[in-house]
Motif scaffolding. Structure first.
Motif, PDB file in Angstrom:
ATOM      1  N   ILE A 621       0.832  -1.206   0.000  1.00  0.00           N
ATOM      2  CA  ILE A 621       0.000   0.000   0.000  1.00  0.00           C
ATOM      3  C   ILE A 621       0.861   1.248   0.000  1.00  0.00           C
ATOM      4  CG2 ILE A 621      -1.641   1.312   1.402  1.00  0.00           C
ATOM      5  CD1 ILE A 621      -2.870  -1.367   2.237  1.00  0.00           C
ATOM      6  N   ARG A 622       2.001   1.188   0.648  1.00  0.00           N
ATOM      7  CA  ARG A 622       2.871   2.363   0.736  1.00  0.00           C
ATOM      8  C   ARG A 622       3.527   2.674  -0.600  1.00  0.00           C
ATOM      9  NH1 ARG A 622       7.065   2.357   5.559  1.00  0.00           N
ATOM     10  NH2 ARG A 622       5.057   2.557   6.631  1.00  0.00           N
ATOM     11  N   TYR A 623       3.907   1.636  -1.371  1.00  0.00           N
ATOM     12  CA  TYR A 623       4.717   1.879  -2.561  1.00  0.00           C
ATOM     13  C   TYR A 623       3.986   1.605  -3.879  1.00  0.00           C
ATOM     14  CZ  TYR A 623       8.487   1.976   0.848  1.00  0.00           C
ATOM     15  OH  TYR A 623       9.271   2.307   1.916  1.00  0.00           O
ATOM     16  N   SER A 624       2.727   1.190  -3.843  1.00  0.00           N
ATOM     17  CA  SER A 624       1.994   0.961  -5.088  1.00  0.00           C
ATOM     18  C   SER A 624       0.779   1.874  -5.124  1.00  0.00           C
ATOM     19  CB  SER A 624       1.557  -0.497  -5.196  1.00  0.00           C
ATOM     20  OG  SER A 624       0.571  -0.810  -4.219  1.00  0.00           O
ATOM     21  N   GLY A 625       0.036   1.826  -6.259  1.00  0.00           N
ATOM     22  CA  GLY A 625      -1.071   2.740  -6.371  1.00  0.00           C
ATOM     23  C   GLY A 625      -2.409   2.079  -6.559  1.00  0.00           C
ATOM     24  N   GLY A 626      -2.506   0.773  -6.623  1.00  0.00           N
ATOM     25  CA  GLY A 626      -3.767   0.100  -6.864  1.00  0.00           C
ATOM     26  C   GLY A 626      -4.109  -0.881  -5.770  1.00  0.00           C
ATOM     27  N   SER A 627      -5.103  -1.728  -6.071  1.00  0.00           N
ATOM     28  CA  SER A 627      -5.517  -2.733  -5.092  1.00  0.00           C
ATOM     29  C   SER A 627      -4.427  -3.775  -4.914  1.00  0.00           C
ATOM     30  CB  SER A 627      -6.818  -3.389  -5.542  1.00  0.00           C
ATOM     31  OG  SER A 627      -6.641  -4.013  -6.814  1.00  0.00           O
ATOM     32  N   VAL A 628      -4.550  -4.540  -3.832  1.00  0.00           N
ATOM     33  CA  VAL A 628      -3.535  -5.535  -3.461  1.00  0.00           C
ATOM     34  C   VAL A 628      -4.219  -6.893  -3.353  1.00  0.00           C
ATOM     35  CG1 VAL A 628      -1.855  -6.235  -1.728  1.00  0.00           C
ATOM     36  CG2 VAL A 628      -2.162  -3.802  -2.265  1.00  0.00           C
ATOM     37  N   LEU A 629      -3.570  -7.903  -3.941  1.00  0.00           N
ATOM     38  CA  LEU A 629      -4.099  -9.265  -3.892  1.00  0.00           C
ATOM     39  C   LEU A 629      -3.328 -10.082  -2.864  1.00  0.00           C
ATOM     40  CD1 LEU A 629      -5.877 -11.606  -5.012  1.00  0.00           C
ATOM     41  CD2 LEU A 629      -4.043 -12.030  -6.672  1.00  0.00           C
ATOM     42  N   VAL A 630      -4.056 -10.711  -1.951  1.00  0.00           N
ATOM     43  CA  VAL A 630      -3.472 -11.598  -0.949  1.00  0.00           C
ATOM     44  C   VAL A 630      -3.894 -13.026  -1.289  1.00  0.00           C
ATOM     45  CG1 VAL A 630      -3.343 -12.194   1.495  1.00  0.00           C
ATOM     46  CG2 VAL A 630      -3.559  -9.796   0.785  1.00  0.00           C
ATOM     47  N   ARG A 631      -2.899 -13.938  -1.349  1.00  0.00           N
ATOM     48  CA  ARG A 631      -3.231 -15.328  -1.654  1.00  0.00           C
ATOM     49  C   ARG A 631      -2.502 -16.249  -0.690  1.00  0.00           C
ATOM     50  NH1 ARG A 631      -2.311 -18.572  -7.364  1.00  0.00           N
ATOM     51  NH2 ARG A 631      -0.132 -18.514  -6.654  1.00  0.00           N
ATOM     52  N   LEU A 632      -3.214 -17.264  -0.198  1.00  0.00           N
ATOM     53  CA  LEU A 632      -2.640 -18.295   0.665  1.00  0.00           C
ATOM     54  C   LEU A 632      -2.708 -19.627  -0.074  1.00  0.00           C
ATOM     55  CD1 LEU A 632      -4.357 -17.388   4.072  1.00  0.00           C
ATOM     56  CD2 LEU A 632      -2.126 -16.632   3.225  1.00  0.00           C
ATOM     57  N   VAL A 633      -1.598 -20.358  -0.050  1.00  0.00           N
ATOM     58  CA  VAL A 633      -1.529 -21.662  -0.709  1.00  0.00           C
ATOM     59  C   VAL A 633      -0.910 -22.657   0.254  1.00  0.00           C
ATOM     60  CG1 VAL A 633      -0.634 -22.986  -2.659  1.00  0.00           C
ATOM     61  CG2 VAL A 633      -1.237 -20.575  -2.969  1.00  0.00           C
ATOM     62  N   VAL A 634      -1.636 -23.758   0.518  1.00  0.00           N
ATOM     63  CA  VAL A 634      -1.083 -24.845   1.321  1.00  0.00           C
ATOM     64  C   VAL A 634      -0.444 -25.837   0.373  1.00  0.00           C
ATOM     65  CG1 VAL A 634      -1.573 -26.706   2.937  1.00  0.00           C
ATOM     66  CG2 VAL A 634      -2.763 -24.518   3.141  1.00  0.00           C
ATOM     67  N   ASP A 635       0.868 -25.939   0.462  1.00  0.00           N
ATOM     68  CA  ASP A 635       1.648 -26.808  -0.425  1.00  0.00           C
ATOM     69  C   ASP A 635       2.268 -27.914   0.414  1.00  0.00           C
ATOM     70  OD1 ASP A 635       3.376 -28.016  -2.170  1.00  0.00           O
ATOM     71  OD2 ASP A 635       4.682 -26.283  -2.445  1.00  0.00           O
ATOM     72  N   GLY A 636       1.496 -28.971   0.674  1.00  0.00           N
ATOM     73  CA  GLY A 636       2.018 -30.066   1.470  1.00  0.00           C
ATOM     74  C   GLY A 636       2.316 -29.618   2.879  1.00  0.00           C
ATOM     75  N   SER A 637       3.587 -29.588   3.242  1.00  0.00           N
ATOM     76  CA  SER A 637       3.989 -29.207   4.596  1.00  0.00           C
ATOM     77  C   SER A 637       4.385 -27.744   4.693  1.00  0.00           C
ATOM     78  CB  SER A 637       5.162 -30.086   5.040  1.00  0.00           C
ATOM     79  OG  SER A 637       6.252 -29.948   4.137  1.00  0.00           O
ATOM     80  N   HIS A 638       3.978 -26.944   3.691  1.00  0.00           N
ATOM     81  CA  HIS A 638       4.334 -25.534   3.692  1.00  0.00           C
ATOM     82  C   HIS A 638       3.096 -24.676   3.449  1.00  0.00           C
ATOM     83  CE1 HIS A 638       8.070 -27.650   2.366  1.00  0.00           C
ATOM     84  NE2 HIS A 638       8.591 -26.852   3.289  1.00  0.00           N
ATOM     85  N   LEU A 639       3.143 -23.477   3.975  1.00  0.00           N
ATOM     86  CA  LEU A 639       2.128 -22.464   3.723  1.00  0.00           C
ATOM     87  C   LEU A 639       2.799 -21.315   2.995  1.00  0.00           C
ATOM     88  CD1 LEU A 639      -0.689 -21.129   4.118  1.00  0.00           C
ATOM     89  CD2 LEU A 639       0.201 -20.226   6.290  1.00  0.00           C
ATOM     90  N   VAL A 643       1.619 -11.697  -1.704  1.00  0.00           N
ATOM     91  CA  VAL A 643       1.012 -10.371  -1.781  1.00  0.00           C
ATOM     92  C   VAL A 643       1.438  -9.769  -3.113  1.00  0.00           C
ATOM     93  CG1 VAL A 643       0.903  -8.067  -0.795  1.00  0.00           C
ATOM     94  CG2 VAL A 643       0.965 -10.061   0.709  1.00  0.00           C
ATOM     95  N   SER A 644       0.452  -9.453  -3.975  1.00  0.00           N
ATOM     96  CA  SER A 644       0.730  -8.915  -5.311  1.00  0.00           C
ATOM     97  C   SER A 644       0.196  -7.497  -5.424  1.00  0.00           C
ATOM     98  CB  SER A 644       0.066  -9.791  -6.381  1.00  0.00           C
ATOM     99  OG  SER A 644       0.488 -11.143  -6.261  1.00  0.00           O
ATOM    100  N   ASP A 645       0.997  -6.641  -6.098  1.00  0.00           N
ATOM    101  CA  ASP A 645       0.561  -5.262  -6.341  1.00  0.00           C
ATOM    102  C   ASP A 645       0.954  -4.862  -7.756  1.00  0.00           C
ATOM    103  OD1 ASP A 645       3.265  -4.084  -6.341  1.00  0.00           O
ATOM    104  OD2 ASP A 645       3.236  -4.571  -4.200  1.00  0.00           O
ATOM    105  N   ASP A 646       0.605  -3.657  -8.170  1.00  0.00           N
ATOM    106  CA  ASP A 646       0.824  -3.233  -9.546  1.00  0.00           C
ATOM    107  C   ASP A 646       2.146  -2.509  -9.749  1.00  0.00           C
ATOM    108  OD1 ASP A 646       0.348  -0.906  -8.210  1.00  0.00           O
ATOM    109  OD2 ASP A 646      -1.412  -0.316  -9.381  1.00  0.00           O
ATOM    110  N   SER A 647       2.989  -2.470  -8.728  1.00  0.00           N
ATOM    111  CA  SER A 647       4.274  -1.779  -8.846  1.00  0.00           C
ATOM    112  C   SER A 647       5.357  -2.787  -9.238  1.00  0.00           C
ATOM    113  CB  SER A 647       4.652  -1.116  -7.518  1.00  0.00           C
ATOM    114  OG  SER A 647       5.970  -0.600  -7.580  1.00  0.00           O
ATOM    115  N   SER A 648       6.177  -2.415 -10.210  1.00  0.00           N
ATOM    116  CA  SER A 648       7.279  -3.274 -10.627  1.00  0.00           C
ATOM    117  C   SER A 648       8.555  -3.015  -9.836  1.00  0.00           C
ATOM    118  CB  SER A 648       7.567  -3.066 -12.117  1.00  0.00           C
ATOM    119  OG  SER A 648       7.883  -1.714 -12.374  1.00  0.00           O
ATOM    120  N   THR A 649       8.519  -2.085  -8.914  1.00  0.00           N
ATOM    121  CA  THR A 649       9.691  -1.770  -8.085  1.00  0.00           C
ATOM    122  C   THR A 649       9.872  -2.860  -7.037  1.00  0.00           C
ATOM    123  OG1 THR A 649       9.321   0.594  -8.391  1.00  0.00           O
ATOM    124  CG2 THR A 649      10.768  -0.086  -6.577  1.00  0.00           C
TER     125      THR A 649
END
Length: 698
Positions: A621-639, A643-649
């Motif tokens: 939120i501090r360094y991008s200008g649009g909405s932010v996508l949060v995704r959780l993935v359970v991959d076997g024994s890992h979580l 966090v995705s945003d529209d800034s390429s920095t």
């Protein structure tokens, strides 16, 4: 007697004729026989008495067939008759006979005898014993033929057998080739006395006999007892000749194996010659004669030693090749993945059929977001250079994959790396230097996402992957093969497919892809028959496919095959939330994480996961200008928290000072998570962190 002319002051011509005639019959070293028109012996000279197997006692008046022994045959009779009828002399007619077990060879020339009136009186023959010349020529021919046939390849056992085959029966009745057992592994002990327990293994054997010949069977291992021709030969590398081998020879009692078998087989003459080259003692060869064969002579030993020297150089070449190939094979195996770990995105199986020691490889690389990269590559050549080049490339691909570059960018960067490395090698080693020919180095890079079911493929001159769909369809993934690594300009355009769950991807090297046929349709048909049905165990499909495509006896290069059956991560493993670009979104994201992990019975991990997500959302939120996508993935024994945003920095990890008000987000993330990173997207970026769900996953 030809033209007679007296020389002034010299002897009378008639006196010369008489002197010549007397010398021919008393002094000439050439055997002379005079026969009448019925080929009955009339007269012979002194030298004729010394020709073996032509007894001339009481021979005068008898037909040539009665005194010429086994030199007489139809060719000799025809030669004499032809001279009597035509008057044309015969020169250098070669006749063979035997004196005991030894072969005798004579050269005969004959001419017609006529009186002053031209009446035919008979025929005269001049005979020269050419046995030694014949034997010398036969030895040279044997050395030439054997030298051309020994060392046709770089297989040590085959080379040893070629030595044995080339010398039986022309030189010996039985030949046995034994090498020191370490030689078969590419090693070689230095010259000098060997321990009596040093094992020798038979790798070549040939016999002219149908019955047991007293030799050592191929594959049999024996020791080298002290003070025998065998141990002495290995100790000083000098050949040994035992012209007469009799049961009372003292050393036979110490040779329990070789000695007993030689006597049982009737061996009466023996030669033992060393096999050594470039300062390396390789073994020995022994030559046997049995039955009625003549004993070996010094000239035979010289021939055997020369042939052994030829064989030893080729055996040492094979030994060095074996050593390099073994070293390269061990290096290859150490650089390839020892085993492919399980992955939530795909089930994998692989088969590897080593033929040479080439630079073919594959890899399965876990990526962020439960994705996986499947890699297959091929470097040209064989041996250590190919294995070393394969190791370089595999390490580079692993490093580039961790950066989460898309497949086309991974191959582009790898292309630049290969070009640079090749330039460095050529600068150091000359225009023909370098570990690998870059123009023939190929690579296939596939990325599969089990959440979106997207498969992205890029190729650098490598055969395309095959795809077997659950409905039974088998097809090539139509990816355009870009230039091989290091060749031309990097242009590796990716292709994207969406795969249903249970699809099987097949990645292979060119040896498997082009085996048996150059037709794409024929290859596809063979792949289809071997891959279907895809519901079978994956390793069973993989093994069957490899051996169906590369039948026994048709292997030309290492064959590598990697199969991957796709999986899908559904709602039970994936959850996402889009939050607006607002300060309160961090709290909303934190609540989402706590709520979702409780639904997945993972509430004990909610504190760390919520902390990581809130820090990453705050930064977004501090360094991008649009909405932010949060995704959780359970991959076997890992979580995996993303966090995705529209800034390429891309943010950088730094260590904040005690009085700093910010800058601790990524530091907290790195401390809590097992690993973290930044993945470029088509628009913006994704920052991900992977947390362990069990102690075993740490």
């Amino acid at each position: 007697m030809g033209t007679r002319r007296s020389v002034s002051g010299g002897p009378d011509g008639r006196d010369v004729d008489e002197a010549v005639l007397w010398a021919l019959f008393s002094e000439s070293p050439i055997g002379l026989h005079v026969m009448d028109t019925q080929l009955r012996l009339v007269r012979f000279n002194t030298a004729a008495r010394h020709i073996q197997r032509m007894p001339l006692d009481d021979a005068v008046g008898r037909h040539v067939g009665e005194w010429a022994g086994d030199f007489y045959d139809a060719d000799l009779e025809a030669a004499f008759q032809g001279v009597l009828e035509t008057g044309r002399p015969v020169t250098d007619l070669v006749l063979r006979g035997h004196a005991g077990t030894a072969e005798l060879v004579i050269s005969l020339s004959c001419f017609r005898l006529r009186d002053a009136d031209g009446r035919t009186l008979g025929v005269a023959s001049a005979i020269v014993d050419v046995t030694e010349q014949h034997r010398a020529r036969a030895r040279l021919d044997l050395i030439y033929r054997a030298g051309a046939s020994i060392g046709s390849g770089l297989d040590l056992v085959r080379t040893a057998q070629e030595l044995a085959d080339a010398t039986v029966p022309d030189l010996a009745d039985t030949v046995v080739v034994e090498v020191l057992d370490p030689v078969l592994r590419g090693e070689a002990p230095p010259p000098g006395a060997l321990d009596p327990t040093t094992p020798l293994r038979c790798v070549g054997h040939c016999s002219a006999a149908e019955t047991p010949d007293g030799g050592i069977a191929v594959g049999e291992m024996t020791g080298v007892p002290y003070a025998t021709p065998f141990s002495q030969c290995l100790a000083d590398l000098g050949p040994r000749l035992v012209a007469r081998l009799t049961p009372d020879v003292a050393w036979l009692a110490r040779e329990d194996v070789r000695g007993r078998r030689m006597l049982d087989a009737g061996t009466h003459s023996l030669m033992v010659v060393p096999l050594a080259a470039r300062g390396a003692v390789l073994g020995l060869a022994h030559f046997h004669r049995r039955g009625t064969a003549a004993p070996f002579e010094a000239d035979d030993l010289a021939v055997a030693a020369e042939l052994a020297d030829i064989a030893a150089v080729n055996l040492d070449n094979a030994r060095l090749y074996t050593r390099e190939r073994s070293t390269a094979r061990m290096l290859q195996l150490s650089l390839r993945p020892a085993e492919v770990a399980g992955h939530a995105a795909v089930e994998t199986a692989y088969s590897y059929l080593p033929v040479g020691s080439g630079g073919d490889w594959f890899d399965v690389i876990p990526l962020s977001g439960a994705r996986v990269a499947l890699v297959a590559g091929d470097t040209p050549g064989r041996g250590l250079p190919a294995a070393a080049a394969m190791g370089e490339l595999r390490a580079a691909i692993g490093a580039l994959a961790v950066l989460d570059f898309p497949p086309d960018e991974v191959l582009s960067r790898l292309h630049d790396l290969v070009t640079r490395l090749e330039g460095e090698h050529q600068a150091a080693q000359g225009p023909r230097g370098g570990l690998v020919s870059p123009g023939a180095t190929t690579c296939l890079y596939v990325v599969y996402d089990p959440v979106s079911r997207r498969c992205v493929v890029a190729s650098a001159g490598h055969p395309p992957p095959l795809l077997a769909l659950p409905d039974g369809t088998v097809e090539y993934i139509d990816v355009r093969p870009g230039p091989a690594l290091g060749r031309s300009t990097a242009d590796h355009r990716p292709v994207e497919r969406e795969l249903p769950e249970g699809s099987v991807l097949a990645l292979c090297n060119s040896a498997v892809f082009r085996a048996g046929s150059d037709s794409p349709e024929t290859r596809l048909e063979r792949f289809s028959r071997a891959m279907l049905p895809t519901t079978r165990p994956l390793q069973e499909i993989c093994d069957g496919l490899l051996y169906a495509l590369v039948p026994e006896g048709e292997e030309e290069d290492d064959a590598v095959l990697l199969l991957a059956r796709t999986r899908v991560l559904g709602p039970g493993n994936v959850a996402s939330l889009t939050v607006p670009h607002a300060p309160e979104s961090a709290a909303e994201a934190r609540a989402f994480v706590e709520r979702q992990l409780a639904d997945w019975d993972l509430a004990e991990h909610s504190f760390g996961a919520a902390l990581v997500v809130s820090e990453l959302v705050t930064n977004a939120i501090r360094y991008s200008g649009g909405s932010v996508l949060v995704r959780l993935v359970v991959d076997g024994s890992h979580l995996v928290c993303e966090v995705s945003d529209d800034s390429s920095t891309a943010p950088h990890l730094r260590h904040a000072e005690a009085d700093d008000e910010g800058g601790r987000g990524l530091h907290i993330t790195s401390q809590i998570s097992r690993s973290w990173g930044i993945r470029p997207e088509r628009q913006g970026k994704t920052i991900w962190a992977e947390l362990a769900l069990s102690d075993a996953a740490l």
